[in-house]
Design a protein around this motif. Structure first.
Motif, PDB file in Angstrom:
ATOM      1  N   ARG A   1      -5.831  14.606   5.582  1.00  0.00           N
ATOM      2  CA  ARG A   1      -7.283  14.471   5.698  1.00  0.00           C
ATOM      3  C   ARG A   1      -7.862  13.699   4.519  1.00  0.00           C
ATOM      4  N   ASN A   2      -7.299  13.926   3.337  1.00  0.00           N
ATOM      5  CA  ASN A   2      -7.794  13.214   2.154  1.00  0.00           C
ATOM      6  C   ASN A   2      -7.580  11.713   2.275  1.00  0.00           C
ATOM      7  N   THR A   3      -6.455  11.318   2.841  1.00  0.00           N
ATOM      8  CA  THR A   3      -6.173   9.891   3.017  1.00  0.00           C
ATOM      9  C   THR A   3      -7.143   9.286   4.022  1.00  0.00           C
ATOM     10  N   ILE A   4      -7.408   9.983   5.096  1.00  0.00           N
ATOM     11  CA  ILE A   4      -8.349   9.492   6.103  1.00  0.00           C
ATOM     12  C   ILE A   4      -9.740   9.371   5.511  1.00  0.00           C
ATOM     13  N   LYS A   5     -10.149  10.371   4.745  1.00  0.00           N
ATOM     14  CA  LYS A   5     -11.463  10.315   4.089  1.00  0.00           C
ATOM     15  C   LYS A   5     -11.552   9.119   3.153  1.00  0.00           C
ATOM     16  N   LYS A   6     -10.477   8.871   2.405  1.00  0.00           N
ATOM     17  CA  LYS A   6     -10.463   7.751   1.466  1.00  0.00           C
ATOM     18  C   LYS A   6     -10.626   6.429   2.206  1.00  0.00           C
ATOM     19  N   TYR A   7      -9.888   6.251   3.309  1.00  0.00           N
ATOM     20  CA  TYR A   7      -9.983   5.010   4.068  1.00  0.00           C
ATOM     21  C   TYR A   7     -11.364   4.824   4.667  1.00  0.00           C
ATOM     22  N   LEU A   8     -11.976   5.890   5.160  1.00  0.00           N
ATOM     23  CA  LEU A   8     -13.304   5.780   5.744  1.00  0.00           C
ATOM     24  C   LEU A   8     -14.377   5.552   4.681  1.00  0.00           C
ATOM     25  N   ARG A   9     -14.258   6.235   3.559  1.00  0.00           N
ATOM     26  CA  ARG A   9     -15.252   6.131   2.490  1.00  0.00           C
ATOM     27  C   ARG A   9     -15.244   4.741   1.863  1.00  0.00           C
ATOM     28  N   GLU A  10     -14.061   4.206   1.599  1.00  0.00           N
ATOM     29  CA  GLU A  10     -13.961   2.924   0.913  1.00  0.00           C
ATOM     30  C   GLU A  10     -14.050   1.737   1.862  1.00  0.00           C
ATOM     31  N   GLY A  11     -14.016   1.998   3.146  1.00  0.00           N
ATOM     32  CA  GLY A  11     -14.082   0.901   4.102  1.00  0.00           C
ATOM     33  C   GLY A  11     -12.842   0.021   4.050  1.00  0.00           C
ATOM     34  N   ILE A  12     -11.708   0.611   3.715  1.00  0.00           N
ATOM     35  CA  ILE A  12     -10.464  -0.155   3.590  1.00  0.00           C
ATOM     36  C   ILE A  12     -10.051  -0.670   4.957  1.00  0.00           C
ATOM     37  N   VAL A  13      -9.774  -1.954   5.025  1.00  0.00           N
ATOM     38  CA  VAL A  13      -9.302  -2.553   6.261  1.00  0.00           C
ATOM     39  C   VAL A  13      -7.786  -2.594   6.262  1.00  0.00           C
ATOM     40  N   GLU A  14      -7.204  -2.871   5.112  1.00  0.00           N
ATOM     41  CA  GLU A  14      -5.757  -2.936   4.986  1.00  0.00           C
ATOM     42  C   GLU A  14      -5.375  -2.362   3.620  1.00  0.00           C
ATOM     43  N   PRO A  15      -4.336  -1.540   3.543  1.00  0.00           N
ATOM     44  CA  PRO A  15      -3.912  -1.046   2.240  1.00  0.00           C
ATOM     45  C   PRO A  15      -3.603  -2.200   1.292  1.00  0.00           C
ATOM     46  N   ALA A  16      -4.075  -2.105   0.040  1.00  0.00           N
ATOM     47  CA  ALA A  16      -4.008  -3.229  -0.877  1.00  0.00           C
ATOM     48  C   ALA A  16      -2.710  -3.309  -1.672  1.00  0.00           C
ATOM     49  N   PHE A  17      -1.963  -2.224  -1.771  1.00  0.00           N
ATOM     50  CA  PHE A  17      -0.795  -2.234  -2.637  1.00  0.00           C
ATOM     51  C   PHE A  17       0.314  -3.093  -2.052  1.00  0.00           C
ATOM     52  N   GLN A  18       0.799  -4.013  -2.835  1.00  0.00           N
ATOM     53  CA  GLN A  18       1.928  -4.854  -2.458  1.00  0.00           C
ATOM     54  C   GLN A  18       3.049  -4.617  -3.454  1.00  0.00           C
ATOM     55  N   THR A  19       4.258  -4.475  -2.959  1.00  0.00           N
ATOM     56  CA  THR A  19       5.396  -4.252  -3.833  1.00  0.00           C
ATOM     57  C   THR A  19       5.725  -5.538  -4.567  1.00  0.00           C
ATOM     58  N   PRO A  20       5.752  -5.504  -5.900  1.00  0.00           N
ATOM     59  CA  PRO A  20       6.078  -6.726  -6.642  1.00  0.00           C
ATOM     60  C   PRO A  20       7.558  -7.085  -6.470  1.00  0.00           C
ATOM     61  N   ASP A  21       7.830  -8.377  -6.548  1.00  0.00           N
ATOM     62  CA  ASP A  21       9.216  -8.832  -6.454  1.00  0.00           C
ATOM     63  C   ASP A  21       9.925  -8.555  -7.766  1.00  0.00           C
ATOM     64  N   ARG A  22      11.010  -7.801  -7.670  1.00  0.00           N
ATOM     65  CA  ARG A  22      11.795  -7.459  -8.853  1.00  0.00           C
ATOM     66  C   ARG A  22      13.249  -7.799  -8.587  1.00  0.00           C
ATOM     67  N   PRO A  23      13.950  -8.186  -9.615  1.00  0.00           N
ATOM     68  CA  PRO A  23      15.383  -8.422  -9.409  1.00  0.00           C
ATOM     69  C   PRO A  23      16.103  -7.096  -9.183  1.00  0.00           C
ATOM     70  N   SER A  24      17.112  -7.126  -8.337  1.00  0.00           N
ATOM     71  CA  SER A  24      17.890  -5.936  -8.048  1.00  0.00           C
ATOM     72  C   SER A  24      18.906  -5.700  -9.158  1.00  0.00           C
ATOM     73  N   LYS A  25      19.282  -4.442  -9.345  1.00  0.00           N
ATOM     74  CA  LYS A  25      20.306  -4.129 -10.338  1.00  0.00           C
ATOM     75  C   LYS A  25      21.673  -4.613  -9.881  1.00  0.00           C
ATOM     76  N   LEU A  26      21.805  -4.873  -8.581  1.00  0.00           N
ATOM     77  CA  LEU A  26      23.084  -5.326  -8.045  1.00  0.00           C
ATOM     78  C   LEU A  26      23.217  -6.850  -8.034  1.00  0.00           C
ATOM     79  N   ASP A  27      22.166  -7.574  -8.401  1.00  0.00           N
ATOM     80  CA  ASP A  27      22.217  -9.037  -8.371  1.00  0.00           C
ATOM     81  C   ASP A  27      23.395  -9.636  -9.138  1.00  0.00           C
ATOM     82  N   PRO A  28      23.741  -9.126 -10.314  1.00  0.00           N
ATOM     83  CA  PRO A  28      24.890  -9.733 -11.015  1.00  0.00           C
ATOM     84  C   PRO A  28      26.217  -9.534 -10.277  1.00  0.00           C
ATOM     85  N   TYR A  29      26.279  -8.595  -9.356  1.00  0.00           N
ATOM     86  CA  TYR A  29      27.542  -8.263  -8.691  1.00  0.00           C
ATOM     87  C   TYR A  29      27.593  -8.713  -7.229  1.00  0.00           C
ATOM     88  N   VAL A  30      26.630  -9.501  -6.796  1.00  0.00           N
ATOM     89  CA  VAL A  30      26.535  -9.890  -5.391  1.00  0.00           C
ATOM     90  C   VAL A  30      27.787 -10.607  -4.917  1.00  0.00           C
TER      91      VAL A  30
END
Length: 82
Positions: free
Chosen positions: A32-61
């Protein structure tokens, strides 16, 4: 993550159909808190985007792919299980 069409449905239920937030939460499985937040803020799309980070496995690919290719050629009982 909630997509845009889902947020439109939530906003339609709350604003046009005057559905209680508790009922929306029950139907969608979202807090319910999440729904209230979306309605109160008028959010159309969630804003958080995952930043591109190198993987810990990249050296071993190269080594890992070589192992996987060699495992594909082996019989089922000779392959690595983990």
């Amino acid at each position: 993550m909630i997509d845009m069409s889902f947020l439109k449905v939530i906003r339609g239920w709350a604003l046009r159909e005057k559905m209680p937030i508790r009922e929306i939460a029950r139907r969608t499985g979202i807090s319910r808190n999440t729904i209230k937040k979306y309605l109160r803020e008028g959010i159309v799309e969630p804003a958080f985007q995952t930043p591109d980070r190198p993987s810990k496995l990249d050296p071993y690919v190269t080594q890992l792919t070589a192992w996987l290719v060699s495992d594909q050629r082996k019989s089922r009982k000779e392959r690595r299980t983990a």
